[in-house]
Design a protein around this motif. Structure first.
Motif, PDB file in Angstrom:
ATOM      1  N   UNK A  56       0.851  -0.928  -0.216  1.00 17.02           N
ATOM      2  CA  UNK A  56      -0.173  -0.508  -0.266  1.00 17.02           C
ATOM      3  C   UNK A  56       0.671   1.440  -0.319  1.00 17.02           C
ATOM      4  N   UNK A  57       1.649   1.639   0.994  1.00 20.57           N
ATOM      5  CA  UNK A  57       2.856   2.532   1.483  1.00 20.57           C
ATOM      6  C   UNK A  57       3.708   3.015  -0.118  1.00 20.57           C
ATOM      7  N   UNK A  58       4.625   1.225   0.194  1.00 19.13           N
ATOM      8  CA  UNK A  58       5.541   1.451  -0.857  1.00 19.13           C
ATOM      9  C   UNK A  58       5.285   1.653  -2.469  1.00 19.13           C
ATOM     10  N   UNK A  59       4.447   1.283  -2.529  1.00 23.70           N
ATOM     11  CA  UNK A  59       4.061   1.894  -4.565  1.00 23.70           C
ATOM     12  C   UNK A  59       3.173   2.712  -4.440  1.00 23.70           C
ATOM     13  N   UNK A  60       3.311   3.493  -3.587  1.00 26.83           N
ATOM     14  CA  UNK A  60       2.505   4.647  -4.309  1.00 26.83           C
ATOM     15  C   UNK A  60       3.612   5.775  -4.841  1.00 26.83           C
ATOM     16  N   UNK A  61       5.187   5.294  -4.320  1.00 22.44           N
ATOM     17  CA  UNK A  61       5.817   6.569  -4.491  1.00 22.44           C
ATOM     18  C   UNK A  61       5.606   7.957  -5.010  1.00 22.44           C
ATOM     19  N   UNK A  62       5.535   8.016  -4.057  1.00 26.06           N
ATOM     20  CA  UNK A  62       4.444   9.919  -3.784  1.00 26.06           C
ATOM     21  C   UNK A  62       5.618  10.416  -2.627  1.00 26.06           C
ATOM     22  N   UNK A  63       6.781   9.641  -2.177  1.00 28.29           N
ATOM     23  CA  UNK A  63       7.959  10.228  -1.856  1.00 28.29           C
ATOM     24  C   UNK A  63       7.055  10.655   0.204  1.00 28.29           C
ATOM     25  N   UNK A  64       8.046  11.728   0.838  1.00 22.40           N
ATOM     26  CA  UNK A  64       7.894  12.057   2.094  1.00 22.40           C
ATOM     27  C   UNK A  64       6.895  12.585   2.139  1.00 22.40           C
ATOM     28  N   UNK A  65       5.332  12.330   2.803  1.00 22.77           N
ATOM     29  CA  UNK A  65       4.307  13.014   3.577  1.00 22.77           C
ATOM     30  C   UNK A  65       3.808  13.505   2.188  1.00 22.77           C
ATOM     31  N   UNK A  66       3.289  12.709   1.891  1.00 23.71           N
ATOM     32  CA  UNK A  66       2.530  12.835   0.140  1.00 23.71           C
ATOM     33  C   UNK A  66       1.389  12.541   0.683  1.00 23.71           C
ATOM     34  N   UNK A  67       0.377  11.805   1.972  1.00 22.55           N
ATOM     35  CA  UNK A  67      -1.256  12.336   2.293  1.00 22.55           C
ATOM     36  C   UNK A  67      -1.997  11.924   1.568  1.00 22.55           C
ATOM     37  N   UNK A  68      -1.212  10.854   0.554  1.00 22.34           N
ATOM     38  CA  UNK A  68      -2.372  10.417  -0.326  1.00 22.34           C
ATOM     39  C   UNK A  68      -3.146   9.290   0.007  1.00 22.34           C
ATOM     40  N   UNK A  69      -4.005   8.939  -0.879  1.00 21.56           N
ATOM     41  CA  UNK A  69      -5.144   7.735  -1.026  1.00 21.56           C
ATOM     42  C   UNK A  69      -4.673   6.549  -0.227  1.00 21.56           C
ATOM     43  N   UNK A  70      -3.483   5.850  -0.480  1.00 22.75           N
ATOM     44  CA  UNK A  70      -2.518   4.704  -0.107  1.00 22.75           C
ATOM     45  C   UNK A  70      -2.111   5.065   1.125  1.00 22.75           C
ATOM     46  N   UNK A  71      -1.746   6.014   1.353  1.00 24.75           N
ATOM     47  CA  UNK A  71      -1.476   7.013   2.942  1.00 24.75           C
ATOM     48  C   UNK A  71      -2.367   6.920   3.818  1.00 24.75           C
ATOM     49  N   UNK A 153       6.248  11.127  18.474  1.00 24.54           N
ATOM     50  CA  UNK A 153       5.974  12.834  17.533  1.00 24.54           C
ATOM     51  C   UNK A 153       7.427  13.028  17.463  1.00 24.54           C
ATOM     52  N   UNK A 154       7.716  13.436  18.748  1.00 27.53           N
ATOM     53  CA  UNK A 154       9.137  14.353  18.046  1.00 27.53           C
ATOM     54  C   UNK A 154      10.383  13.650  17.726  1.00 27.53           C
ATOM     55  N   UNK A 155      10.829  12.106  17.906  1.00 24.16           N
ATOM     56  CA  UNK A 155      11.582  11.496  17.404  1.00 24.16           C
ATOM     57  C   UNK A 155      11.567  11.413  16.035  1.00 24.16           C
ATOM     58  N   UNK A 156       9.838  10.372  15.873  1.00 28.59           N
ATOM     59  CA  UNK A 156       9.552  10.256  14.424  1.00 28.59           C
ATOM     60  C   UNK A 156       9.888  11.264  13.268  1.00 28.59           C
ATOM     61  N   UNK A 157       9.149  12.497  13.722  1.00 25.39           N
ATOM     62  CA  UNK A 157       9.148  13.410  13.322  1.00 25.39           C
ATOM     63  C   UNK A 157      10.439  14.276  12.719  1.00 25.39           C
ATOM     64  N   UNK A 158      11.612  13.740  13.589  1.00 23.96           N
ATOM     65  CA  UNK A 158      12.785  14.524  13.305  1.00 23.96           C
ATOM     66  C   UNK A 158      14.113  13.226  12.189  1.00 23.96           C
ATOM     67  N   UNK A 159      12.911  11.851  12.682  1.00 24.76           N
ATOM     68  CA  UNK A 159      14.227  11.004  11.888  1.00 24.76           C
ATOM     69  C   UNK A 159      13.597  11.299  10.471  1.00 24.76           C
ATOM     70  N   UNK A 160      12.161  11.263  10.057  1.00 23.79           N
ATOM     71  CA  UNK A 160      11.386  11.771   8.975  1.00 23.79           C
ATOM     72  C   UNK A 160      12.185  12.941   8.130  1.00 23.79           C
ATOM     73  N   UNK A 161      12.114  13.984   8.897  1.00 27.19           N
ATOM     74  CA  UNK A 161      12.826  15.274   8.302  1.00 27.19           C
ATOM     75  C   UNK A 161      14.370  14.749   8.146  1.00 27.19           C
ATOM     76  N   UNK A 162      15.366  14.032   8.874  1.00 29.13           N
ATOM     77  CA  UNK A 162      16.735  14.194   8.299  1.00 29.13           C
ATOM     78  C   UNK A 162      16.359  13.436   7.541  1.00 29.13           C
ATOM     79  N   UNK A 163      15.598  11.647   7.118  1.00 27.76           N
ATOM     80  CA  UNK A 163      15.609  11.231   5.552  1.00 27.76           C
ATOM     81  C   UNK A 163      14.935  12.055   4.663  1.00 27.76           C
ATOM     82  N   UNK A 164      14.158  13.499   4.799  1.00 28.39           N
ATOM     83  CA  UNK A 164      13.813  13.833   4.148  1.00 28.39           C
ATOM     84  C   UNK A 164      14.923  14.218   3.278  1.00 28.39           C
ATOM     85  N   UNK A 165      15.777  15.329   3.789  1.00 27.61           N
ATOM     86  CA  UNK A 165      16.309  16.175   3.360  1.00 27.61           C
ATOM     87  C   UNK A 165      17.340  15.332   2.824  1.00 27.61           C
ATOM     88  N   UNK A 166      17.633  14.007   3.334  1.00 32.34           N
ATOM     89  CA  UNK A 166      19.010  13.184   2.738  1.00 32.34           C
ATOM     90  C   UNK A 166      18.642  13.071   1.410  1.00 32.34           C
TER      91      UNK A 166
END
Length: 396
Positions: A56-71, A153-166
């Motif tokens: 469901x989530x991986x094939x969306x290929x919408x990138x970080x924080x897409x808010x798609x219907x699959x997500x 919330x804090x650590x998940x947000x930080x981890x995904x933010x770093x992932x997005x920057x990377x």
């Protein structure tokens, strides 16, 4: 390129999700506090989260924080599966380490935070509904839940933010590499165009002039064979010499070597020979002189000076109808100065030109960092002055 970077980024989190899922299943099975049937059912539900996320989530290929219907579909299914698994075995709350980062991967910040609050508070409600929460434990459980929510919330947000920057950094590096390749291709094309222009100038300033001399002498010989055989033989010798020089120059142009006239002589000697050959072929006297202390100059500048001098004399022969030519090479402290002055008919320098000679000379001088000056008018002859930068301290 972007898709491959996206695959690598998702691949890292797929590996984390797989490892976290396996650890959660093992911990649930190691603590069968609600009996083996309920424990196994809880472990199977947690294990099912991984393929659900994969499809469901991986094939969306919408990138970080897409808010798609699959997500959103995955978040809903994952939340429901977690509640059921948590109802079967308390150790299923370990699955929060799986779904919390995933929620931030597939949703934007605020919806992901809301989903984490819902799944944590819902877990407390599930425990109360199954009778696993005593009234005296409600306050402590809620406090611990709030702490878990804040940390998640804090650590998940930080981890995904770093992932997005990377990920963005990887995409930027990829774009920079593509731009570097484009720049390299453009540079190669520009270099090829410059080389073609250089070869065109070389051919115009050497081969074309030589062929012009041969044609001119050939016409002269046709009229001299019967009336003046001696002069005809001399002109034929000149034609042969010119043809041999053209052959040598063509070979050197192909090999991009120093012009033949400069290969074993100084610049002033080469210019003197060009002046002597012009006087012999065209019958126009050339007064050539050298001022200053002669010194070696960079080979590229000497080539420019030689080609400009050849083209200037060729223009005199073709267009000026001059009676004489005065030329000089001056060695100044910071430059070489070449002047060519004829007493011919002159021309309008501002009028459009069909030939390549003057433009080619200007291009040569400009590329060498020098200055090109032309003074002429109808009936007043033409004065050409070329200044090439050649400081004494830069001479090898």
């Amino acid at each position: 390129m972007a898709e491959r970077a996206d695959d690598r980024w998702f691949g890292d989190w797929i590996g984390y999700s797989a490892a976290a899922t396996l650890a959660s299943v093992l911990l649930i099975l190691a603590n069968p506090i609600t009996g083996w049937p309920r424990t196994i059912a809880s472990a199977v539900l947690v294990l099912a989260l991984f393929p659900i996320y994969w499809f469901l989530a991986r094939p969306s290929r919408a990138g970080v924080r897409s808010d798609s219907w699959r997500a959103w579909l995955y978040v809903g299914i994952a939340t429901a599966v977690y509640f059921v698994a948590y109802g079967f075995n308390n150790w299923a709350n370990i699955a929060l380490f799986i779904v919390s980062p995933q929620f931030f991967l597939v949703l934007s910040a605020v919806p992901a935070a809301v989903a984490i609050v819902v799944i944590n508070l819902g877990g407390v409600l599930v425990r109360w509904l199954v009778g696993d929460l005593e009234p005296g434990d409600v306050a402590g459980t809620l406090g611990l839940t709030v702490l878990v929510i804040a940390v998640s919330v804090y650590f998940s947000n930080r981890i995904t933010a770093v992932t997005k920057e990377s990920r963005e950094r990887g995409l930027l590096i990829q774009r920079l590499r593509e731009q570097q390749r484009e720049i390299a291709e453009l540079s190669e094309q520009q270099g090829a165009a410059a080389e073609r222009e250089r070869i065109a100038r070389e051919m115009h300033d050497t081969l074309a002039q030589g062929f012009t001399s041969i044609v001119t002498l050939g016409h002269a010989v046709q009229g001299e064979l019967d009336s003046d055989p001696a002069t005809a033989r001399r002109h034929i010798e000149l034609m042969t010499d010119t043809a041999q020089e053209n052959l040598q120059e063509s070979r050197r142009i192909i090999a991009a070597l120093t012009p033949g006239r400069l290969a074993e002589s100084t610049l002033e000697q080469a210019l003197g020979r060009v002046a002597g050959r012009f006087e012999e072929e065209a019958g126009v006297p050339v007064a050539f002189g050298v001022t200053g202390d002669p010194r070696p100059a960079p080979p590229a500048l000497e080539v420019v000076a030689l080609r400009v001098f050849q083209e200037a004399l060729a223009n005199v022969r073709k267009h000026a109808a001059a009676g004489s030519v005065d030329a000089s090479l001056a060695y100044e402290p910071d430059a070489l100065v070449l002047t060519v002055h004829d007493d011919g008919r002159g021309f309008d320098a501002s009028a459009p030109r069909d030939g390549y000679g003057l433009d080619g000379m200007q291009a040569r001088v400009r590329e060498a960092g020098g200055t090109f000056a032309l003074t002429t008018a109808f009936g007043e002859g033409t004065l050409l002055t070329v200044r090439l930068p050649a400081p004494i301290e830069e001479v090898p």
